[in-house]
Design a protein around this motif. Sequence first.
Motif, PDB file in Angstrom:
ATOM      1  N   GLY A 238       0.809  -1.206   0.000  1.00  0.00           N
ATOM      2  CA  GLY A 238       0.000   0.000   0.000  1.00  0.00           C
ATOM      3  C   GLY A 238       0.840   1.253   0.000  1.00  0.00           C
ATOM      4  N   ALA A 239       1.924   1.252   0.787  1.00  0.00           N
ATOM      5  CA  ALA A 239       2.834   2.403   0.816  1.00  0.00           C
ATOM      6  C   ALA A 239       3.523   2.571  -0.534  1.00  0.00           C
ATOM      7  CB  ALA A 239       3.866   2.217   1.921  1.00  0.00           C
ATOM      8  N   THR A 240       3.894   1.452  -1.142  1.00  0.00           N
ATOM      9  CA  THR A 240       4.561   1.488  -2.452  1.00  0.00           C
ATOM     10  C   THR A 240       3.635   2.031  -3.522  1.00  0.00           C
ATOM     11  OG1 THR A 240       5.939  -0.405  -1.835  1.00  0.00           O
ATOM     12  CG2 THR A 240       5.743   0.073  -4.188  1.00  0.00           C
ATOM     13  N   LEU A 241       2.382   1.589  -3.497  1.00  0.00           N
ATOM     14  CA  LEU A 241       1.399   2.021  -4.490  1.00  0.00           C
ATOM     15  C   LEU A 241       1.212   3.538  -4.459  1.00  0.00           C
ATOM     16  CD1 LEU A 241      -0.561   0.822  -6.613  1.00  0.00           C
ATOM     17  CD2 LEU A 241      -2.314   0.820  -4.821  1.00  0.00           C
ATOM     18  N   ALA A 242       1.307   4.128  -3.267  1.00  0.00           N
ATOM     19  CA  ALA A 242       1.062   5.563  -3.106  1.00  0.00           C
ATOM     20  C   ALA A 242       2.280   6.421  -3.429  1.00  0.00           C
ATOM     21  CB  ALA A 242       0.615   5.842  -1.674  1.00  0.00           C
ATOM     22  N   SER A 243       3.413   5.781  -3.790  1.00  0.00           N
ATOM     23  CA  SER A 243       4.673   6.513  -3.853  1.00  0.00           C
ATOM     24  C   SER A 243       5.444   6.244  -5.145  1.00  0.00           C
ATOM     25  CB  SER A 243       5.544   6.123  -2.655  1.00  0.00           C
ATOM     26  OG  SER A 243       4.838   6.302  -1.443  1.00  0.00           O
ATOM     27  N   ASP A 244       6.346   7.185  -5.476  1.00  0.00           N
ATOM     28  CA  ASP A 244       7.268   7.010  -6.606  1.00  0.00           C
ATOM     29  C   ASP A 244       8.622   6.491  -6.137  1.00  0.00           C
ATOM     30  OD1 ASP A 244       5.414   8.050  -8.495  1.00  0.00           O
ATOM     31  OD2 ASP A 244       5.929  10.091  -7.861  1.00  0.00           O
ATOM     32  N   PHE A 245       8.958   6.779  -4.873  1.00  0.00           N
ATOM     33  CA  PHE A 245      10.219   6.342  -4.275  1.00  0.00           C
ATOM     34  C   PHE A 245       9.897   5.567  -3.003  1.00  0.00           C
ATOM     35  CE2 PHE A 245      10.959  10.318  -6.488  1.00  0.00           C
ATOM     36  CZ  PHE A 245      12.068  10.037  -7.275  1.00  0.00           C
ATOM     37  N   VAL A 246      10.568   4.432  -2.806  1.00  0.00           N
ATOM     38  CA  VAL A 246      10.348   3.612  -1.614  1.00  0.00           C
ATOM     39  C   VAL A 246      11.671   3.477  -0.868  1.00  0.00           C
ATOM     40  CG1 VAL A 246       9.617   1.375  -0.709  1.00  0.00           C
ATOM     41  CG2 VAL A 246       8.500   2.331  -2.743  1.00  0.00           C
ATOM     42  N   ILE A 247      11.738   4.042   0.326  1.00  0.00           N
ATOM     43  CA  ILE A 247      12.920   3.927   1.179  1.00  0.00           C
ATOM     44  C   ILE A 247      12.731   2.765   2.145  1.00  0.00           C
ATOM     45  CG2 ILE A 247      14.231   5.033   3.037  1.00  0.00           C
ATOM     46  CD1 ILE A 247      13.677   7.718   1.748  1.00  0.00           C
ATOM     47  N   LEU A 248      13.730   1.892   2.209  1.00  0.00           N
ATOM     48  CA  LEU A 248      13.741   0.836   3.215  1.00  0.00           C
ATOM     49  C   LEU A 248      14.725   1.222   4.313  1.00  0.00           C
ATOM     50  CD1 LEU A 248      13.929  -2.403   1.011  1.00  0.00           C
ATOM     51  CD2 LEU A 248      11.905  -1.118   1.727  1.00  0.00           C
ATOM     52  N   SER A 249      14.304   1.106   5.576  1.00  0.00           N
ATOM     53  CA  SER A 249      15.186   1.327   6.719  1.00  0.00           C
ATOM     54  C   SER A 249      14.970   0.164   7.677  1.00  0.00           C
ATOM     55  CB  SER A 249      14.867   2.676   7.389  1.00  0.00           C
ATOM     56  OG  SER A 249      15.745   2.926   8.467  1.00  0.00           O
ATOM     57  N   LEU A 250      15.637  -0.949   7.373  1.00  0.00           N
ATOM     58  CA  LEU A 250      15.391  -2.222   8.053  1.00  0.00           C
ATOM     59  C   LEU A 250      16.705  -2.808   8.565  1.00  0.00           C
ATOM     60  CD1 LEU A 250      12.859  -3.506   5.378  1.00  0.00           C
ATOM     61  CD2 LEU A 250      12.300  -2.559   7.634  1.00  0.00           C
ATOM     62  N   ASN A 251      16.610  -3.833   9.416  1.00  0.00           N
ATOM     63  CA  ASN A 251      17.790  -4.282  10.164  1.00  0.00           C
ATOM     64  C   ASN A 251      18.561  -5.446   9.560  1.00  0.00           C
ATOM     65  OD1 ASN A 251      17.685  -2.423  12.246  1.00  0.00           O
ATOM     66  ND2 ASN A 251      16.243  -3.638  13.441  1.00  0.00           N
ATOM     67  N   HIS A 252      17.979  -6.178   8.634  1.00  0.00           N
ATOM     68  CA  HIS A 252      18.631  -7.421   8.205  1.00  0.00           C
ATOM     69  C   HIS A 252      18.207  -7.757   6.782  1.00  0.00           C
ATOM     70  CE1 HIS A 252      19.764 -11.703   8.187  1.00  0.00           C
ATOM     71  NE2 HIS A 252      20.571 -11.400   9.186  1.00  0.00           N
ATOM     72  N   ALA A 253      19.073  -8.451   6.060  1.00  0.00           N
ATOM     73  CA  ALA A 253      18.775  -8.826   4.678  1.00  0.00           C
ATOM     74  C   ALA A 253      17.498  -9.651   4.579  1.00  0.00           C
ATOM     75  CB  ALA A 253      19.949  -9.597   4.073  1.00  0.00           C
ATOM     76  N   ASN A 254      17.260 -10.535   5.554  1.00  0.00           N
ATOM     77  CA  ASN A 254      16.039 -11.362   5.509  1.00  0.00           C
ATOM     78  C   ASN A 254      14.786 -10.512   5.648  1.00  0.00           C
ATOM     79  OD1 ASN A 254      17.556 -13.682   5.215  1.00  0.00           O
ATOM     80  ND2 ASN A 254      17.522 -14.198   7.387  1.00  0.00           N
ATOM     81  N   ILE A 255      14.870  -9.457   6.463  1.00  0.00           N
ATOM     82  CA  ILE A 255      13.726  -8.556   6.629  1.00  0.00           C
ATOM     83  C   ILE A 255      13.517  -7.750   5.354  1.00  0.00           C
ATOM     84  CG2 ILE A 255      12.736  -6.696   8.015  1.00  0.00           C
ATOM     85  CD1 ILE A 255      14.503  -7.625  10.330  1.00  0.00           C
ATOM     86  N   VAL A 256      14.617  -7.303   4.743  1.00  0.00           N
ATOM     87  CA  VAL A 256      14.518  -6.582   3.466  1.00  0.00           C
ATOM     88  C   VAL A 256      13.879  -7.474   2.411  1.00  0.00           C
ATOM     89  CG1 VAL A 256      15.847  -5.565   1.572  1.00  0.00           C
ATOM     90  CG2 VAL A 256      16.452  -5.026   3.944  1.00  0.00           C
ATOM     91  N   ARG A 257      14.323  -8.726   2.336  1.00  0.00           N
ATOM     92  CA  ARG A 257      13.770  -9.653   1.337  1.00  0.00           C
ATOM     93  C   ARG A 257      12.277  -9.845   1.542  1.00  0.00           C
ATOM     94  NH1 ARG A 257      16.403 -13.038  -1.976  1.00  0.00           N
ATOM     95  NH2 ARG A 257      18.342 -12.744  -0.818  1.00  0.00           N
ATOM     96  N   ALA A 258      11.863 -10.014   2.793  1.00  0.00           N
ATOM     97  CA  ALA A 258      10.440 -10.203   3.084  1.00  0.00           C
ATOM     98  C   ALA A 258       9.636  -8.954   2.745  1.00  0.00           C
ATOM     99  CB  ALA A 258      10.263 -10.561   4.558  1.00  0.00           C
ATOM    100  N   ALA A 259      10.195  -7.781   3.025  1.00  0.00           N
ATOM    101  CA  ALA A 259       9.487  -6.530   2.738  1.00  0.00           C
ATOM    102  C   ALA A 259       9.331  -6.297   1.244  1.00  0.00           C
ATOM    103  CB  ALA A 259      10.220  -5.349   3.377  1.00  0.00           C
TER     104      ALA A 259
END
Length: 296
Positions: free
Chosen positions: A57-78
Motif C-alpha cells: 500500500g505504501a509502495t502504491l502511493a509513492s514514486d520512491f520507496v525507502i527501506l530502513s530495516l535491520n537485516h537482509a532477511n527482513i529486506v527480502r520479506a518486505a
Amino acid sequence: MSQAPAKIAVIGAGIMGSAITARLLETGQAVTVFDLDSAKLSALAGKGAASAVSVAGATLASDFVILSLNHANIVRAAVFGAEGVAEAAGPGKILIDMSSIDPVNTAQMSKKLADETGMKWVDCPLSGGAPGALAGRLTVMAGGDKADFERARTVMQHLCANYTLMGPSGAGQTTKLINQLFCAVLFQAVAEAVKLAEAGGVDAAAIPAALAGGRADSNIMQEFMKKFAARDFSPTGRIDNMLKDLDSLQAFAMKTKTPLPMTGQVVEIHRLLCAAGLGARDSAEMMRLLDGIHQD
C-alpha cells in the motif's frame, strides 16, 4: 517555480526510519510510512505522515520507496513477501535501500526486482545516524545504475550532505562495510588510548585538542574520546548493530578471500561485549571490558 513534493514511502519506522521521515516531512515531501508497530506510525502521523496498512500500500502511493530495516532477511520479506514492494512495483518507481545489509544479497535482490517488475534499486547505506538524518547531513554511499542514482537524488538531496555513487548494485553496501571497519577499529583504539592516558597520568579528555590536526586526528577521536574517558554510556549506537555489520563484513571477506587480521580481533571484542549482555548498549561500553566488566 517551486518543485512539487516527492511522493515517498518509508518502510521501517525505527530510530533511523523515523528520523528520515521527520526530515522529509520538514522539507515538504509527501511521505507514507509503514511499520509493524502502530505506536511508531501514530507518532509520525502526528508530524504529517500518512500511514499505510501494508508495504504494498505504501509502495502504491509513492514514486520512491525507502527501506530502513535491520537485516537482509527482513529486506527480502518486505520486498518479495506477501503484500510487499514487488506487488505494487513498476518501471516508474525507485527502491532506495538505506538499510545496512550485505553486498551479495543486495545485488541478487536488485536484479530480481528489476527482472520481475522493472522497478530499479539503489543501495544507499548511510553514515551519520539519526542526528545526521534530522539535519539533512548524512553521508550516503550508493550502488546502482548512474541514471537511477541521479533519479534517487530527488529524495537524497533532502537527507544528505555527501551522496556518492560507488559503483554497480552492492557497491554502496561494500563501502558501508568499509565505513564500519574504520569505525569499529577506531572505537577500540580510542578505548585503549583512554586507558593508556589514565595509566600515564594524562587527562584523556585533553587528548583530542592536543592531537587536533595531526596524523592521529579523526572525527571519531574528537567526538568520542571525551565520552569514553568520562564513562558516558548514553546511547549513540548499539554494539549488537555494529556486530551485525561486522559479521557481514567478515562473511564478505571470507567469500572474497580478503585477509582482515585487525578487524577479526575487533569483531571478537564486540562478540565478547554482546556475550556479557552489553549488546544493546553504546560503544562506550568498550571501556567496561578494559576496566573489568561490571554492570550497573
